[in-house]
Design an enzyme around this catalytic site. Structure first.
Site, PDB file in Angstrom:
ATOM      1  N   ASP A 155     -33.523  -1.338  53.798  1.00  0.00           N
ATOM      2  CA  ASP A 155     -34.856  -0.579  53.646  1.00  0.00           C
ATOM      3  C   ASP A 155     -34.507   0.819  54.275  1.00  0.00           C
ATOM      4  O   ASP A 155     -34.019   1.012  55.375  1.00  0.00           O
ATOM      5  CB  ASP A 155     -36.025  -1.189  54.056  1.00  0.00           C
ATOM      6  CG  ASP A 155     -36.653  -2.322  53.433  1.00  0.00           C
ATOM      7  OD1 ASP A 155     -36.235  -2.689  52.152  1.00  0.00           O
ATOM      8  OD2 ASP A 155     -37.283  -3.295  53.802  1.00  0.00           O
TER       9      ASP A 155
ATOM     10  N   TYR B 211     -31.782  -9.859  62.459  1.00  0.00           N
ATOM     11  CA  TYR B 211     -32.573  -8.639  62.524  1.00  0.00           C
ATOM     12  C   TYR B 211     -33.155  -8.794  63.785  1.00  0.00           C
ATOM     13  O   TYR B 211     -33.779  -9.787  64.257  1.00  0.00           O
ATOM     14  CB  TYR B 211     -33.652  -8.692  61.280  1.00  0.00           C
ATOM     15  CG  TYR B 211     -33.300  -8.623  60.060  1.00  0.00           C
ATOM     16  CD1 TYR B 211     -33.056  -7.101  59.403  1.00  0.00           C
ATOM     17  CD2 TYR B 211     -32.747  -9.712  59.332  1.00  0.00           C
ATOM     18  CE1 TYR B 211     -32.412  -7.230  58.104  1.00  0.00           C
ATOM     19  CE2 TYR B 211     -32.371  -9.210  58.042  1.00  0.00           C
ATOM     20  CZ  TYR B 211     -32.157  -8.381  57.292  1.00  0.00           C
ATOM     21  OH  TYR B 211     -31.803  -8.002  56.146  1.00  0.00           O
TER      22      TYR B 211
ATOM     23  N   ASP C 183     -45.065  -2.016  55.763  1.00  0.00           N
ATOM     24  CA  ASP C 183     -44.305  -1.229  56.842  1.00  0.00           C
ATOM     25  C   ASP C 183     -45.056   0.090  57.431  1.00  0.00           C
ATOM     26  O   ASP C 183     -45.982   0.469  56.704  1.00  0.00           O
ATOM     27  CB  ASP C 183     -42.902  -1.120  56.947  1.00  0.00           C
ATOM     28  CG  ASP C 183     -42.430  -0.153  55.573  1.00  0.00           C
ATOM     29  OD1 ASP C 183     -43.345   0.706  55.215  1.00  0.00           O
ATOM     30  OD2 ASP C 183     -41.414  -0.244  55.179  1.00  0.00           O
TER      31      ASP C 183
ATOM     32  N   ARG D  40     -40.411  -7.777  56.130  1.00  0.00           N
ATOM     33  CA  ARG D  40     -41.912  -7.024  56.104  1.00  0.00           C
ATOM     34  C   ARG D  40     -42.899  -8.197  55.673  1.00  0.00           C
ATOM     35  O   ARG D  40     -44.043  -8.377  56.161  1.00  0.00           O
ATOM     36  CB  ARG D  40     -41.823  -6.188  54.947  1.00  0.00           C
ATOM     37  CG  ARG D  40     -41.270  -4.776  55.521  1.00  0.00           C
ATOM     38  CD  ARG D  40     -41.264  -3.588  54.407  1.00  0.00           C
ATOM     39  NE  ARG D  40     -40.072  -3.996  53.433  1.00  0.00           N
ATOM     40  CZ  ARG D  40     -40.535  -3.609  52.118  1.00  0.00           C
ATOM     41  NH1 ARG D  40     -41.402  -2.766  51.583  1.00  0.00           N
ATOM     42  NH2 ARG D  40     -39.511  -3.728  51.104  1.00  0.00           N
TER      43      ARG D  40
END
Length: 283
Positions: free
Chosen positions: A26, A53, A67, A162
């Site tokens: 992203d 992550y 987000d 997300r």
């Protein structure tokens, strides 16, 4: 920068036209992005699937994109939330679960990207998908009116971090959105293998840039070693069952008719008078 921007930058820096990446990041995110150049681009589909992550999730806030890049939808105080509350429900998000992707994502519905539909004002509920989340580990907790959780995520392909943030906020009744994201591992590579674009530029100027050996990208796959006879047949496009594969450093040979027709595999037995055929396995 988007993943596509990174590919374009590497293409310009190296002068190599054929460049590809091993998994979209992203625009808000940073971190590991495997990039292949030249003939190595054909190996991208075979990279290991797991990713990792480090995410910062902000509670008490929801947005259109799940987000901080999106428009704010709701805002409330979440100062009563504790890290113990969060830890108690994290197991619900681990394992193989159904996950609804964000409304702003690259998933296609009826031939159109969800983010294109969302920007046109069309409300589309993304179809859920099955994803695997191997582990969720709390790294840090920052209390406050809109507290933040730093969470390490070890997951399989197709997982949206997300969505984890959004669903965790829903589960706790406070709402939540993703505030920051770093991908620490992708395609079998982690941050210790990684270079910034500035690093690449400097190394190219010094003519000291060394690309990763493509074989390293395939180390996680089982290897099949073919004897010369089968290797030639394979190169000619012929098919044969896995049982015909001969382990390396073993006393076997392939048997053929004079016209080249394959008969089977024979095992050689060492004797004083020389090796003889011990058994013939016709396949």
């Amino acid at each position: 920068m988007s993943s596509h921007d990174c590919v374009g930058a590497v293409r310009r820096l190296t002068g190599i036209r054929k460049v590809g990446h091993g998994g979209t990041l992203d625009p808000l995110a940073e971190g590991v992005l495997p990039i292949a150049v030249g003939r190595a681009t054909r190996l991208l589909p075979y990279l290991p699937e797991g990713k990792a992550y480090r995410a910062i999730i902000r509670f008490g806030l929801t947005t259109t994109t799940d987000d901080l890049e999106g428009e704010m939808l709701t805002q409330q105080a979440a100062d009563r939330l504790t890290v113990e509350d969060i830890a108690a429900c994290l197991p619900e998000f681990q394992g193989t679960i159904d996950q609804v992707p964000p409304a702003f994502s690259a998933i296609q519905v009826q031939g159109q990207r969800l983010y294109d539909l969302a920007r046109k004002g069309r409300v589309v509920t993304p179809p859920s998908r099955v994803v695997t989340i191997h582990n969720l580990t709390v790294q840090h907790w920052q209390p406050g009116e809109q507290p933040e959780l730093t969470l390490d995520v070890d997951c399989g392909p197709g997982t949206y971090i997300r969505s984890i943030a959004r669903d965790l906020g829903d589960r706790l009744g406070t709402g939540a959105t993703l505030a920051h994201l770093i991908r620490t591992r992708s395609g079998g590579f982690d941050s210790s293998h990684s270079l910034t674009l500035d690093d690449v530029t400097n190394l190219l100027e010094k003519q000291t840039l060394e690309l990763v050996d493509p074989a390293i990208a395939l180390e996680h796959l089982p290897a099949i070693v073919l004897p010369a006879e089968l290797a030639l047949r394979w190169q000619q496009g012929q098919k044969f069952p896995p049982t015909m594969v001969i382990p390396p450093n073993t006393p076997y040979r392939v048997l053929n008719e004079p016209d080249g027709t394959f008969l089977g595999i024979a095992q050689l037995e060492e004797r004083e008078e020389g090796p003889i055929l011990k058994a013939k396995m016709v396949l």
